[in-house]
Structures are given as C-alpha cells and as structure tokens.
Design an enzyme around this catalytic site. Structure first.
Site, short mmCIF file in Angstrom:
data_model
loop_
_atom_site.label_atom_id
_atom_site.label_comp_id
_atom_site.label_asym_id
_atom_site.label_seq_id
_atom_site.Cartn_x
_atom_site.Cartn_y
_atom_site.Cartn_z
N SER A 1 0.86 -1.19 0.00
CA SER A 1 0.00 0.00 0.00
C SER A 1 0.89 1.24 0.00
O SER A 1 1.68 1.42 -0.93
CB SER A 1 -0.97 -0.04 1.18
OG SER A 1 -2.02 0.86 1.01
N GLU B 1 -9.03 -5.82 -4.66
CA GLU B 1 -8.51 -4.76 -3.80
C GLU B 1 -9.63 -3.90 -3.19
O GLU B 1 -9.67 -3.65 -1.99
CB GLU B 1 -7.58 -3.85 -4.59
CG GLU B 1 -6.31 -4.49 -5.11
CD GLU B 1 -5.13 -4.37 -4.17
OE1 GLU B 1 -5.31 -3.91 -3.03
OE2 GLU B 1 -4.02 -4.74 -4.58
N HIS C 1 -7.76 -5.72 -0.51
CA HIS C 1 -6.54 -4.98 -0.21
C HIS C 1 -5.95 -5.42 1.13
O HIS C 1 -6.67 -5.51 2.13
CB HIS C 1 -6.88 -3.48 -0.16
CG HIS C 1 -5.70 -2.58 -0.01
ND1 HIS C 1 -4.77 -2.41 -1.01
CD2 HIS C 1 -5.31 -1.78 1.01
CE1 HIS C 1 -3.86 -1.53 -0.61
NE2 HIS C 1 -4.16 -1.15 0.61
#
Length: 546
Positions: A215, A339, A456
């Site tokens: 991330s 995600e 995610h």
C-alpha cells in the site's frame, strides 16, 4: 466516497486478528530461549543485545535517527549519536509515529530479524520492509517477518514520520533552506543508509538489499525507484498494491511543493490551509513547531501523498518510469484481485452509511473520488461495463452492488494503473508481475455483508505474522499454507538472486507486454496471460481510454 487506502487499515487488521485469536484461545506469543546467551551485534551507536524467539534473533527498537521533535520537527533526519552507556537492550519495540490513536514524535526506530543459526562470518541478503497505512498510520511493530527470515535472509522493519508531521509543504518551512516536504520518505532513506553502514554487524550484506512494502509502503518503493537520492541504497524492489495514485492520466495527486503550499489537491489541503487549521494563521515555522503533535491527526487528510520536491523526487514516478530515468533495479510488482472490496466494506458496512444496496449502486459510482464522472459516464459504468447482473451474489442475503463496486474500484484505482506501471518498468528493468488471487483469503474485517475475497492487504498474513500472531497456524487451510510458503520463497529468493524462481517451485516468467503474470492462487501459483488480466480488469477496453 473516499477513493484511496485509509490510514486505519493496518491498525484495524491487527486489532481484528488479535480479537480473533483471543476469542479462539489461540493467542501466539512465541517462545523465547532464555537459556541461550542473548544475541548481540555492534552498530555505530554501540552494542545492541536482543532476544531469540523460535529460531529468530530479534533486535527491536533500535533508534536510527534523532527524535524529530522540537527544532528538528520538519527537518531532514539527523544522526542519533551514541547509546547511553554504549549499549542498548533491544528487546522491545520503540514508539510508533504520531497518528490517530496515539504515537510519539520520538519514533524513528527500526527492528532487525536475523536467522538464529546464521554463521557470523557469512553475509546474507537483507530485506527492508516499509509498512503501509496511507502515509498517516501504521507501524513496523505490526509485522513479524520470521517466516521469511527462517528462509535465510535478514529482515529490517522501519518506522517513518506520518501524516502532516511527515508530509507537509508549507512556505515558511520550505524557505528554511533544507530538503523539504517529504520528511517521511527522507526517514526511509536515512534508515536505508543506516542499513548500508550497520547491517554487516548483524551478518547482513549491504550490497544485497531489497526494499519491499505494501500500500503506502508499496508506493514508497516506487518512489525510491524514481528517486535520484535513493540510488545505491538497494538493489531490488518489491511493491505490493502500491500503484494506487499514479500511472493513469486521471490521477494528479503527486504535485510540486509550490502547488502543495498554496493550492493543495482534490485529496489533501494546502500547507497554508493546514497551518490555518492549527491556529498558525501567521504561517510561521515557529508557530507550527509549537503546536502539540497530537493536534495534527484529527485535521489531516485520510490519505497523504509525496511531493515533487526537486531533490528526493525530481519528477513523478509515472514520468520517471516513462522516460527511463529511474533506478532500474529488478522489480516484483503486483496487486490483489479484489482490492477495492476492502474500501467498500470500510465506507459502507463499517461506516455510517450501512451496507450498500443494489438500489444505491449508481449513486455510489457517482461519488467515487477522482473518477471523471458525469451522467453518461455513470450510465456506461453501471449499465454496460459493471452491470449488477454480472456480479451474482453467492446467497440471497448478499447484494450484488458491493461486488460490482468492488470490481470497478479495483480496476480503476489499482489493477489498470499497475498494469501501466508494469509495462513501463519492463521496458528497461527485469520485472516480475503477480496478482494475489486466493478468493478464500482470511477476512480481516468483521460484520461485513458480502464476501471480501482477496481484498486490499489480504496477502499480508501469507508473508507475516501480524502483531506476533501465527495466523497461518490458526486459520489457514493446507492449500493456503502451501501458497504462503511459495510466496515467502518467491520473495526471499528474489532478495538472494534478483529472480523469484527457486528449485522445485512453480515457474514465474519474467513479465513483458503480451506475456504472462503469476496468479498467486492456492495451493499452487499459475501463469495468467497479460491479455486475460487486461480483459478481466477492462484496462484497454475502458480505463486506458481517458
């Protein structure tokens, strides 16, 4: 609706896993070998002594820079100096950096994880982990990399300044004559330089350093690839889900310092507005440095971005990769297949709006930030490209809308920008591309009305114990353990040889346009064609046509 990774992600994941562990009576704390002499190493600041836990030597809470507080707030990191008494008991984590929920400005610590059976005379490869959290949250202490360490590498995890204390373009500060704006990224570089100078004392090879992150940490990796001041600090790079703010013309969130000082962006207010918000309407550096650190998290944006400052970043990563003017190290880069489902859950199920219904789907699409929406665009997305009928729910109690919005957001924000980055990188640098695709990945969110799939951050438990909890042992099926082992081997083999392939493992072909990517499915990863990925995520069909 916010369109970028939220800062509470890392904290929320770790809290939920801890709660699950307590609820099942399976909290894992590890076993310290008290009879063995504590491991030790020598650094430029003095000797450090650590502890051994389950075959891994842990050196925790090592300060790599002076506390960036007082007059050092919004200054480039400075050397730490010597440990008091020239020795540090490195058996506990240092403070996390200031963020929502706590933290301290005295937070520039790193942790070194070393194989306990490592021969002192042999230098081994090093991996440096950069945590995620939207540049406003997270901490190195969340991630236990012992699985990878037992595979014959040293792993270093680092803290860095967050939020407006780590990323602020403000006229008075920028006029002081020092490198400005990207203080959190300067911290990362300072930590990498510390590794170059000190890691041999732990048996690590400073010539074989791989940076990796997820991330905001994955975005940091891409920034270091683009940064001229990161040259020679690493030789390999792994970016997990880090392309969410670049590599598409519709993203314009990494801006020059001068723009950020006065105008800001659609996501982050200007530095002048930040100063006004904390009562420094005179816009002076002295006023800003007198503001309590705890005053910044409540007013800061939910996601923050680096700046083109002219030193650390002379151009955006997109421009650098396009021109070939970047540190052309071998790269592993990838995303997760679902995600955006994480953010649908966070915004709706776990937010004030409640579960997203099919009747609300068009309105949810219309408010996606950064999406160049008008009525015809929304109708094309809702009726033609991502119609609800294409996302049949697994049961009558589940709506299609969260699944459809999850696919749309994944393609628009993560997958297609990532593919553009893949194509640019592969022109001049050895590149291996993956998509994490375990649809039965452990759900890291509770009380959600729809299946999260491989959302995610859901690949993280396949590589790390989170908050020291052995998620693999508690929750993984046999096929998931096999996938986890393969992923860990890929990552560590890349650190060792700059190629993820290992003897007996599933072959991972180097990426090229028209070639293949590695689909990380359980139990055994397999090839997926680039064309299939492109079609699945509607990149050439739609998202690259803007």
């Amino acid at each position: 609706m916010r369109s970028m990774p939220a800062g509470g992600l890392s904290r929320r994941i770790s809290a939920i896993i801890v709660a699950l562990a307590f609820g099942m009576g399976l909290l894992f704390t590890g076993t310290t070998n008290a009879a063995r002499k504590p491991p030790s190493a020598t650094t430029e600041s003095g000797m450090v002594t650590g502890k051994n836990v389950n075959g891994v030597n842990l050196f925790l809470g090592i300060p790599y820079a002076a506390p960036p507080s007082g007059n050092l707030r919004w200054q480039p990191p400075q050397p730490y100096g010597n440990f008091p008494g020239s020795i540090l008991n490195a058996t506990h984590f240092g403070s996390e950096c200031v963020q929502s929920g706590g933290g301290s400005e005295d937070c520039l610590f790193l942790n070194v994880y070393q194989p306990a059976n490592h021969p002192a005379h042999k230098l081994i490869p090093v991996m440096v982990w950069i945590h995620g959290g939207a540049f406003v949250g997270g901490s190195a202490s969340i991630y236990d990399p012992s699985l990878m360490v037992r595979d014959g590498v040293i792993v270093v995890t680092i803290n860095y300044r967050l939020g407006y204390l780590g990323f602020l373009a403000q006229s008075a500060l920028d006029a002081e004559g020092h490198e400005a704006g990207n203080y959190g990224l300067m911290d990362q570089q300072f930590a990498l330089a510390w590794v170059q100078r000190n890691i041999a004392g732990f048996g690590g090879d400073p010539g074989k350093v791989t940076i990796f992150g997820e991330s905001a940490g994955g975005q940091s990796v891409l920034v270091h690839l683009a940064s001229p001041t990161s040259t020679h600090l690493f030789r390999g790079a792994i970016s997990e889900s880090g392309t969410y703010t670049e590599f598409q013309d519709y993203f314009d969130l990494i801006v020059p310092l001068a723009t950020a000082e006065t105008d800001g962006t659609s996501q982050v207010p200007s530095g002048a507005a930040v100063a006004d918000a904390v009562g420094c309407t005179d816009q002076t550096a002295a006023c800003l440095r007198a503001v309590p650190a705890s005053a910044f998290p409540p007013i800061q944006a939910q996601t923050i971005y680096p700046f083109v400052d002219g030193v650390l970043l002379t151009q955006t990563p997109t421009a650098a990769f396009t021109s070939g003017q970047f540190n052309q190290a071998p790269v592993i880069i990838g995303t997760n297949h679902d995600e955006w489902r994480y953010f649908v859950a966070e915004e709706y199920d776990l937010g004030p709006l409640g579960p997203l219904t099919d009747a609300e789907y068009a309105d949810a699409v219309a408010v996606l930030d950064q999406l160049p929406v008008d009525s015809p665009t929304v109708q094309i997305l809702v009726n033609t490209l991502y119609p609800l009928n294409d996302f049949p729910p697994p049961s009558a109690s589940v709506m299609s809308a969260p699944l459809a919005l999850g696919a749309l957001g994944t393609d628009y924000i993560f997958a297609c920008p990532a593919r553009n980055a893949d194509l640019l990188l592969a022109k001049t640098a050895p590149t291996w591309v993956y998509e994490f695709h375990d649809e039965r990945a452990l759900s890291l969110l509770s009380a959600v009305s729809f299946p999260l799939g491989d959302a995610h951050s859901f690949e993280l438990p396949y590589l790390f114990a989170l908050e020291g909890i052995n998620v693999r042992a508690m929750f993984f099926s046999g096929p998931q353990v096999r996938l986890s082992n393969t992923m860990a081997h890929y990552w560590t083999q890349f650190a060792k040889t700059l190629d993820p392939n290992f003897a007996g493992g599933p072959k991972w072909a180097q990426y090229a346009s028209g070639g293949s990517i590695q689909s990380l499915v359980a139990p055994t990863p397999k090839k997926e064609s680039d064309a299939a990925f492109d079609a699945d995520h509607k990149c050439s069909q739609y998202w690259n046509t803007f």
